[in-house]
Design a protein around this motif. Structure first.
Motif, PDB file in Angstrom:
ATOM      1  N   ILE A 230       0.935  -1.220  -0.083  1.00  0.00           N
ATOM      2  CA  ILE A 230       0.057   0.063  -0.166  1.00  0.00           C
ATOM      3  C   ILE A 230       0.796   1.353  -0.124  1.00  0.00           C
ATOM      4  N   TRP A 259      -7.333 -11.062  -4.541  1.00  0.00           N
ATOM      5  CA  TRP A 259      -7.454  -9.953  -5.486  1.00  0.00           C
ATOM      6  C   TRP A 259      -6.807 -10.459  -6.835  1.00  0.00           C
ATOM      7  N   LEU A 267      -7.005  -0.057  -9.036  1.00  0.00           N
ATOM      8  CA  LEU A 267      -7.875   0.465  -7.895  1.00  0.00           C
ATOM      9  C   LEU A 267      -8.506  -0.637  -6.957  1.00  0.00           C
ATOM     10  N   TYR A 268      -9.002  -1.678  -7.721  1.00  0.00           N
ATOM     11  CA  TYR A 268      -9.624  -2.808  -7.103  1.00  0.00           C
ATOM     12  C   TYR A 268      -8.486  -3.409  -6.114  1.00  0.00           C
ATOM     13  N   ARG A 270      -5.582  -2.331  -5.032  1.00  0.00           N
ATOM     14  CA  ARG A 270      -5.318  -1.705  -3.867  1.00  0.00           C
ATOM     15  C   ARG A 270      -6.323  -1.588  -2.940  1.00  0.00           C
ATOM     16  N   ASP A 271      -7.534  -1.425  -3.190  1.00  0.00           N
ATOM     17  CA  ASP A 271      -8.624  -1.369  -2.254  1.00  0.00           C
ATOM     18  C   ASP A 271      -8.638  -2.675  -1.547  1.00  0.00           C
ATOM     19  N   CYS A 272      -8.351  -3.877  -2.117  1.00  0.00           N
ATOM     20  CA  CYS A 272      -8.436  -5.007  -1.398  1.00  0.00           C
ATOM     21  C   CYS A 272      -7.330  -5.171  -0.459  1.00  0.00           C
ATOM     22  N   ILE A 274      -6.207  -2.595   1.099  1.00  0.00           N
ATOM     23  CA  ILE A 274      -6.379  -1.954   2.142  1.00  0.00           C
ATOM     24  C   ILE A 274      -7.115  -2.374   3.216  1.00  0.00           C
ATOM     25  N   ARG A 275      -8.275  -2.971   2.698  1.00  0.00           N
ATOM     26  CA  ARG A 275      -9.359  -3.949   3.405  1.00  0.00           C
ATOM     27  C   ARG A 275      -8.576  -4.950   4.303  1.00  0.00           C
ATOM     28  N   GLU A 278      -6.771  -3.459   7.052  1.00  0.00           N
ATOM     29  CA  GLU A 278      -7.773  -3.049   8.013  1.00  0.00           C
ATOM     30  C   GLU A 278      -8.412  -4.030   9.003  1.00  0.00           C
ATOM     31  N   GLN A 384      -5.851   7.871  -4.645  1.00  0.00           N
ATOM     32  CA  GLN A 384      -6.130   6.875  -3.888  1.00  0.00           C
ATOM     33  C   GLN A 384      -6.514   7.246  -2.514  1.00  0.00           C
ATOM     34  N   SER A 385      -6.989   6.517  -1.416  1.00  0.00           N
ATOM     35  CA  SER A 385      -7.210   6.827  -0.208  1.00  0.00           C
ATOM     36  C   SER A 385      -5.853   7.324   0.672  1.00  0.00           C
TER      37      SER A 385
END
Length: 389
Positions: A230, A259, A267-268, A270-272, A274-275, A278, A384-385
């Motif tokens: 990330i 993923w 983006l998909y 990256r978001d996976c 990040i989740r 978390e 991105q976030s």
């Protein structure tokens, strides 16, 4: 690394890298220390360069038992130049030997640097570098094992890579592209593993001063998309390498990351990730059944997740977590790497695909880096976030 994209407002197209021309066996190259090296047959090819068997120059031809390889690229290309900077600073034989001795290691998987220079032929200039010859890469072994490594082997590989990362981090670099195809077995000893390809290696702490945490457009797409951390879009750090290693170990053990069904959507992916950071427990549940879930890999990921951007990792604590995993399966690190297929492993053609939560299963061809994902899909990874501080 891919060519730089055209700058906004500029009318000039990005410069294209030239391909390397093949040299005949017997070609003699002279390095900057005036040592001469003789080329043998090519044994590999990158995107813009060739890799040849090599030996110190003599009247004999270079045989199949050569102990060195020489990487050659047109001098104006960038990847080998970037890699060379790492090798010259951190991979000299005496540095590696002294580190092994001081840390009481049986081996250290960093290829040794033996020389480099420029070579001119037919009016064209080429850059070259001499390093140790290595054997097969772990990606080939992974496929041969039905895309599943035994748990003991995964933990042993994690321990070997931790030793390597501690060394290169201590010498001011992060690797940024850890993956099975960049891990190679020794040419002479199949129980030793080496981390190669330092073309993306990043000097995160020049002269011991860590670089500031900020977005780095030059590096925002570096790495291999299924593994890259990330942090990658803001400049790599030590925890980045450890995060990438954790993804590798999970993939080696379960066969496929959640993923991997849509690698062309940066983006998909990256978001996976990040989740996954978390809620690491939920991520592990996605990858393993409750009976198979390796508690040590969850603990490893949690330890890495807790690191600050500039914080020095506790490599020994991370090693102790992996050793505890070995103990849990009544095994120990005997320094022997057994690549026998894991129980229940199947051939690559039979590996099941992961189903996304929207119920759609898509298997895309892997692409080498985030930049390629952006190029193919028009994704702006800068949107991105914020990620982690």
């Amino acid at each position: 690394m891919p060519p730089k994209a055209k700058a906004a407002g500029k009318g000039r197209a990005p410069a294209k890298r030239k391909l390397a021309e093949k040299f005949p066996a017997g070609e003699v190259l002279t390095d900057t220390g005036k040592k001469t090296w003789k080329l043998g047959d090519p044994v590999g090819q990158g995107g813009f360069g060739l890799i040849y068997l090599a030996q110190e120059n003599s009247s004999k031809s270079v045989g199949a038992d050569a102990q060195y390889v020489i990487k050659v690229e047109p001098s104006e290309n960038g990847p080998l130049f970037s890699e060379l900077k790492f090798y010259m600073r951190a991979a000299k034989p005496d540095l590696i030997q002294n580190w092994q001795r001081s840390h009481k290691l049986k081996s250290l998987g960093v290829p040794r640097y033996w020389g480099s220079g420029l070579h001119e032929k037919d009016g064209k200039k080429y850059r070259f570098m001499v390093i140790d010859r290595l054997g097969t890469d772990l990606q080939k072994k992974f496929e041969e094992c039905g895309r599943r490594f035994p748990r003991k082997l995964v933990l042993q590989l994690g321990l070997r890579v931790l030793d390597i990362l501690e060394y290169i981090h201590d010498h001011e670099y992060v690797h940024a592209d850890i993956k099975a195809s960049n891990l190679m077995l020794s040419h002479n000893d199949p129980n030793k593993v080496y981390l190669v390809d330092y073309g993306l290696a990043y000097r995160y702490a020049p002269d011991g001063v860590p670089k500031e945490y900020k977005e780095d457009p030059k590096r925002c797409h570096d790495g291999t998309i299924e593994f890259t951390s990330i942090d990658a879009h803001k400049g790599a750090c030590r925890r980045s390498d450890l995060e990438i290693l954790s993804y590798c170990m999970v993939q080696w053990l379960c066969g496929q990351l959640p993923w991997e069904d849509k690698l062309q959507d940066a983006l998909y992916v990256r978001d996976c990730k990040i989740r996954s950071q978390e809620n690491i427990s939920e991520f592990m549940d996605e990858c393993f059944t409750s009976q198979e879930k390796p508690d040590e890999l969850q603990r490893f990921m949690e330890e890495v997740r807790a690191l600050g951007y500039q914080e020095k990792p506790s490599y020994e604590k991370l090693r102790s977590i992996l050793r505890a995993g070995l103990k849990a399966i009544k095994a120990e690190d005997d320094f022997k790497l057994d690549f026998s297929p894991a129980n229940g492993a199947v051939s690559p053609a039979k590996v099941s695909k992961h189903v996304r939560r929207d119920g759609v299963c898509r298997q895309e061809h892997p692409i080498a880096s985030l930049s390629e994902a952006v190029k193919e899909g028009g994704v702006d990874v800068h949107r991105q976030s914020e990620g982690r501080p």
